[in-house]
Design a protein around this motif. Structure first.
Motif, PDB file in Angstrom:
ATOM      1  N   MET A  33     -14.986   2.421 -16.677  1.00  0.00           N
ATOM      2  CA  MET A  33     -13.743   2.989 -15.829  1.00  0.00           C
ATOM      3  C   MET A  33     -13.177   1.898 -14.994  1.00  0.00           C
ATOM      4  SD  MET A  33     -13.595   6.202 -16.689  1.00  0.00           S
ATOM      5  CE  MET A  33     -12.447   7.053 -15.519  1.00  0.00           C
ATOM      6  N   PRO A  34     -11.995   1.939 -14.897  1.00  0.00           N
ATOM      7  CA  PRO A  34     -11.262   0.847 -13.913  1.00  0.00           C
ATOM      8  C   PRO A  34     -11.609   1.205 -12.546  1.00  0.00           C
ATOM      9  CG  PRO A  34      -9.613   2.119 -14.629  1.00  0.00           C
ATOM     10  CD  PRO A  34     -11.018   2.655 -15.555  1.00  0.00           C
ATOM     11  N   ALA A  35     -11.920   0.097 -11.608  1.00  0.00           N
ATOM     12  CA  ALA A  35     -12.139   0.320 -10.074  1.00  0.00           C
ATOM     13  C   ALA A  35     -10.960   0.801  -9.520  1.00  0.00           C
ATOM     14  CB  ALA A  35     -12.642  -0.999  -9.434  1.00  0.00           C
ATOM     15  N   PRO A  36     -10.850   1.822  -8.505  1.00  0.00           N
ATOM     16  CA  PRO A  36      -9.965   2.148  -7.997  1.00  0.00           C
ATOM     17  C   PRO A  36      -9.029   1.163  -7.296  1.00  0.00           C
ATOM     18  CG  PRO A  36     -11.692   2.941  -6.616  1.00  0.00           C
ATOM     19  CD  PRO A  36     -12.197   2.098  -7.962  1.00  0.00           C
ATOM     20  N   GLU A  37      -7.761   1.328  -7.330  1.00  0.00           N
ATOM     21  CA  GLU A  37      -6.694   0.227  -6.744  1.00  0.00           C
ATOM     22  C   GLU A  37      -6.118   1.039  -5.444  1.00  0.00           C
ATOM     23  OE1 GLU A  37      -4.012  -1.202  -9.582  1.00  0.00           O
ATOM     24  OE2 GLU A  37      -5.653  -2.257 -10.843  1.00  0.00           O
ATOM     25  N   LEU A  38      -6.061   0.041  -4.471  1.00  0.00           N
ATOM     26  CA  LEU A  38      -5.040   0.526  -3.214  1.00  0.00           C
ATOM     27  C   LEU A  38      -3.571   0.140  -3.559  1.00  0.00           C
ATOM     28  CD1 LEU A  38      -7.268  -1.141  -0.429  1.00  0.00           C
ATOM     29  CD2 LEU A  38      -7.594   1.271  -1.172  1.00  0.00           C
ATOM     30  N   ALA A  39      -2.945   1.323  -2.892  1.00  0.00           N
ATOM     31  CA  ALA A  39      -1.680   1.089  -3.228  1.00  0.00           C
ATOM     32  C   ALA A  39      -1.186   0.002  -2.621  1.00  0.00           C
ATOM     33  CB  ALA A  39      -0.754   2.297  -2.220  1.00  0.00           C
ATOM     34  N   ALA A  40      -0.114  -0.637  -3.279  1.00  0.00           N
ATOM     35  CA  ALA A  40       0.315  -2.069  -2.869  1.00  0.00           C
ATOM     36  C   ALA A  40       1.885  -1.942  -2.791  1.00  0.00           C
ATOM     37  CB  ALA A  40       0.091  -3.232  -4.038  1.00  0.00           C
ATOM     38  N   GLY A  41       2.443  -2.986  -1.985  1.00  0.00           N
ATOM     39  CA  GLY A  41       3.538  -2.984  -1.633  1.00  0.00           C
ATOM     40  C   GLY A  41       4.348  -2.077  -0.579  1.00  0.00           C
ATOM     41  N   PRO A  42       5.469  -2.217  -0.072  1.00  0.00           N
ATOM     42  CA  PRO A  42       5.926  -1.304   1.300  1.00  0.00           C
ATOM     43  C   PRO A  42       5.974   0.099   0.740  1.00  0.00           C
ATOM     44  CG  PRO A  42       7.756  -2.816   0.328  1.00  0.00           C
ATOM     45  CD  PRO A  42       6.498  -3.008  -0.449  1.00  0.00           C
ATOM     46  N   PRO A  43       5.668   1.032   1.645  1.00  0.00           N
ATOM     47  CA  PRO A  43       6.099   2.554   1.272  1.00  0.00           C
ATOM     48  C   PRO A  43       7.367   2.697   0.730  1.00  0.00           C
ATOM     49  CG  PRO A  43       4.952   1.980   3.463  1.00  0.00           C
ATOM     50  CD  PRO A  43       5.523   0.629   3.010  1.00  0.00           C
ATOM     51  N   THR A  44       7.282   3.783  -0.034  1.00  0.00           N
ATOM     52  CA  THR A  44       8.454   4.216  -0.816  1.00  0.00           C
ATOM     53  C   THR A  44       9.085   5.441  -0.163  1.00  0.00           C
ATOM     54  OG1 THR A  44       7.152   5.741  -2.136  1.00  0.00           O
ATOM     55  CG2 THR A  44       7.322   3.717  -3.124  1.00  0.00           C
ATOM     56  N   TRP A  45      10.374   5.717  -0.714  1.00  0.00           N
ATOM     57  CA  TRP A  45      10.911   6.958   0.210  1.00  0.00           C
ATOM     58  C   TRP A  45      10.145   8.157   0.072  1.00  0.00           C
ATOM     59  CZ3 TRP A  45      12.947  11.579  -0.407  1.00  0.00           C
ATOM     60  CH2 TRP A  45      13.870  12.109   0.565  1.00  0.00           C
ATOM     61  N   ASP A  46       9.510   8.445  -1.293  1.00  0.00           N
ATOM     62  CA  ASP A  46       8.833   9.459  -1.393  1.00  0.00           C
ATOM     63  C   ASP A  46       7.660   9.670  -0.650  1.00  0.00           C
ATOM     64  OD1 ASP A  46      10.492  10.573  -3.477  1.00  0.00           O
ATOM     65  OD2 ASP A  46       9.434   9.663  -5.197  1.00  0.00           O
ATOM     66  N   GLU A  47       7.050   8.634  -0.324  1.00  0.00           N
ATOM     67  CA  GLU A  47       5.736   8.432   0.669  1.00  0.00           C
ATOM     68  C   GLU A  47       6.250   8.956   2.041  1.00  0.00           C
ATOM     69  OE1 GLU A  47       2.670   5.428  -0.968  1.00  0.00           O
ATOM     70  OE2 GLU A  47       4.350   4.693  -0.618  1.00  0.00           O
ATOM     71  N   ALA A  48       7.438   8.045   2.533  1.00  0.00           N
ATOM     72  CA  ALA A  48       8.057   8.361   3.854  1.00  0.00           C
ATOM     73  C   ALA A  48       8.298   9.806   3.774  1.00  0.00           C
ATOM     74  CB  ALA A  48       9.212   7.493   4.012  1.00  0.00           C
ATOM     75  N   ALA A  49       8.629  10.677   2.991  1.00  0.00           N
ATOM     76  CA  ALA A  49       9.199  11.891   2.988  1.00  0.00           C
ATOM     77  C   ALA A  49       7.941  12.875   3.135  1.00  0.00           C
ATOM     78  CB  ALA A  49       9.887  12.438   1.839  1.00  0.00           C
ATOM     79  N   GLN A  50       6.631  12.239   3.105  1.00  0.00           N
ATOM     80  CA  GLN A  50       5.507  13.221   3.408  1.00  0.00           C
ATOM     81  C   GLN A  50       4.857  12.590   4.704  1.00  0.00           C
ATOM     82  OE1 GLN A  50       6.819  15.605   0.651  1.00  0.00           O
ATOM     83  NE2 GLN A  50       4.759  15.881   1.446  1.00  0.00           N
ATOM     84  N   ALA A  51       5.202  11.797   5.476  1.00  0.00           N
ATOM     85  CA  ALA A  51       4.700  10.985   6.442  1.00  0.00           C
ATOM     86  C   ALA A  51       4.820  11.681   7.767  1.00  0.00           C
ATOM     87  CB  ALA A  51       4.972   9.608   6.824  1.00  0.00           C
ATOM     88  N   SER A  52       3.987  11.390   8.883  1.00  0.00           N
ATOM     89  CA  SER A  52       3.886  12.108  10.083  1.00  0.00           C
ATOM     90  C   SER A  52       4.687  11.014  11.096  1.00  0.00           C
ATOM     91  CB  SER A  52       2.501  12.339  10.482  1.00  0.00           C
ATOM     92  OG  SER A  52       2.720  12.818  11.934  1.00  0.00           O
TER      93      SER A  52
END
Length: 318
Positions: A33-52
């Motif tokens: 199984m591949p090792a889990p990868e941390l999200a890379a790059g600046p946050p997306t609009w979809d991520e910002a739409a769920q942020a606090s």
């Protein structure tokens, strides 16, 4: 000899089972199984739409699908605070000098009245790779963002905001405002008054992106608008058009002076239908404004059943 051999076999087996003599570490196992990868790059609009976000309301605003609603001000009442993420706006760049890019978004908030306050929000990533709001900064009541960019790690905005004699609804004063992420806060480091806005500031080419706030121009339909002083022109999906505009007395008032001239080329039905619809709207414009860097023309038809709406444009090449 048999006893010695058996003893040696036992000793080797015990050594392996105990992890050997190198720090007592168990051997690694390849699970496939591949090792889990941390999200890379600046946050997306979809991520910002769920942020606090903090600094917008009395308590943190937790968006869901880009929107938030608080409890009614009065139990059972209809008026309540609300906030949301502005669509089609996202800047990326390294704002704190850590070598990783952050993302900048626009948010709005309303207490339930006529005022709408706008905010800048910067998002980065935490140690787990999750998007997290780093800072927010208030822009003001009904501030209109004409353009936005990140230059040398700072956010540079050109905006319209209310001047000394402007009503809050209709800002007409140009400002250049610069923000910097410093010490975990978003600080406004510069604000330059650039005078009154006029139709001359619309000079250049614009591309129609929406027939309404939520209706994108169909794929394959190309409509553009060019401002040159008090003259307008462009391509309306098929034919070239031209006309003149007149500014009203209040900031943002703009009208087409007389009929729009049009060439007589024939094109496939989808283009001709889009052209006719567009020119009918453009002929009846009443106001201009800006939404997150896009030009917005508001129109209203006096014909029976004519309706009203908006046209949204981006700068050509964007």
């Amino acid at each position: 000899m048999k006893l010695n051999a058996a003893f040696m076999l036992f000793a080797v087996s015990a050594l392996v089972a105990c992890g050997g003599q190198e720090g007592d570490q168990a051997p690694s196992v390849d699970t496939g199984m591949p090792a889990p990868e941390l999200a890379a790059g600046p946050p997306t609009w979809d991520e910002a739409a769920q942020a606090s976000y903090s600094g917008i309301a009395e308590t943190p605003v937790d968006l869901s699908g880009g929107k938030w609603e608080g409890e009614p001000w009065v139990e059972g009442g209809a008026s309540r605070p609300a906030a949301g993420l502005v669509t089609d706006f996202r800047l990326t760049g390294d704002l704190n000098g850590d070598g990783a890019e952050e993302a900048v978004f626009l948010l709005w908030s309303s207490s339930g009245g006529s005022g709408t306050f706008d905010y800048l929000a910067v998002l980065g990533r935490d140690a787990n790779g999750l998007a997290a709001a780093l800072a927010t900064a208030a822009l003001g009541d009904r501030v209109k963002v004409r353009s936005a960019d990140i230059v040398e790690g700072r956010i540079v905005l050109e905006v319209l905001q209310a001047g000394p004699e402007d009503a809050a609804c209709c800002p007409g004063q140009k400002f250049k405002r610069i923000f910097a992420l410093e010490g975990g806060a978003m600080n406004e480091v510069s604000s330059e008054d650039q005078g009154r806005f006029s139709v001359n500031d619309l000079a250049g080419n614009w591309r129609l992106t929406h027939f309404g706030r939520d209706e994108e121009v169909p794929q394959g339909i190309d409509i553009n608008l060019r401002f040159e002083g008090d003259r307008i022109g462009g391509v309306a999906a098929c034919n070239n058009y031209s006309g003149a505009v007149i500014e009203g007395e209040s900031p943002g008032e703009l009208y087409v002076a007389g009929p729009i001239a049009l060439t007589r080329k024939m094109c496939p039905p989808p283009s001709m239908e889009a052209e006719q619809r567009y020119l009918g709207m453009l002929q009846n414009i009443e106001k201009f404004s800006f939404v997150a860097g896009r030009l917005l023309l508001s129109w209203r038809s006096e014909e029976p059943g004519g309706g009203s709406g908006v046209l949204l444009y981006s700068k050509s090449g964007e």
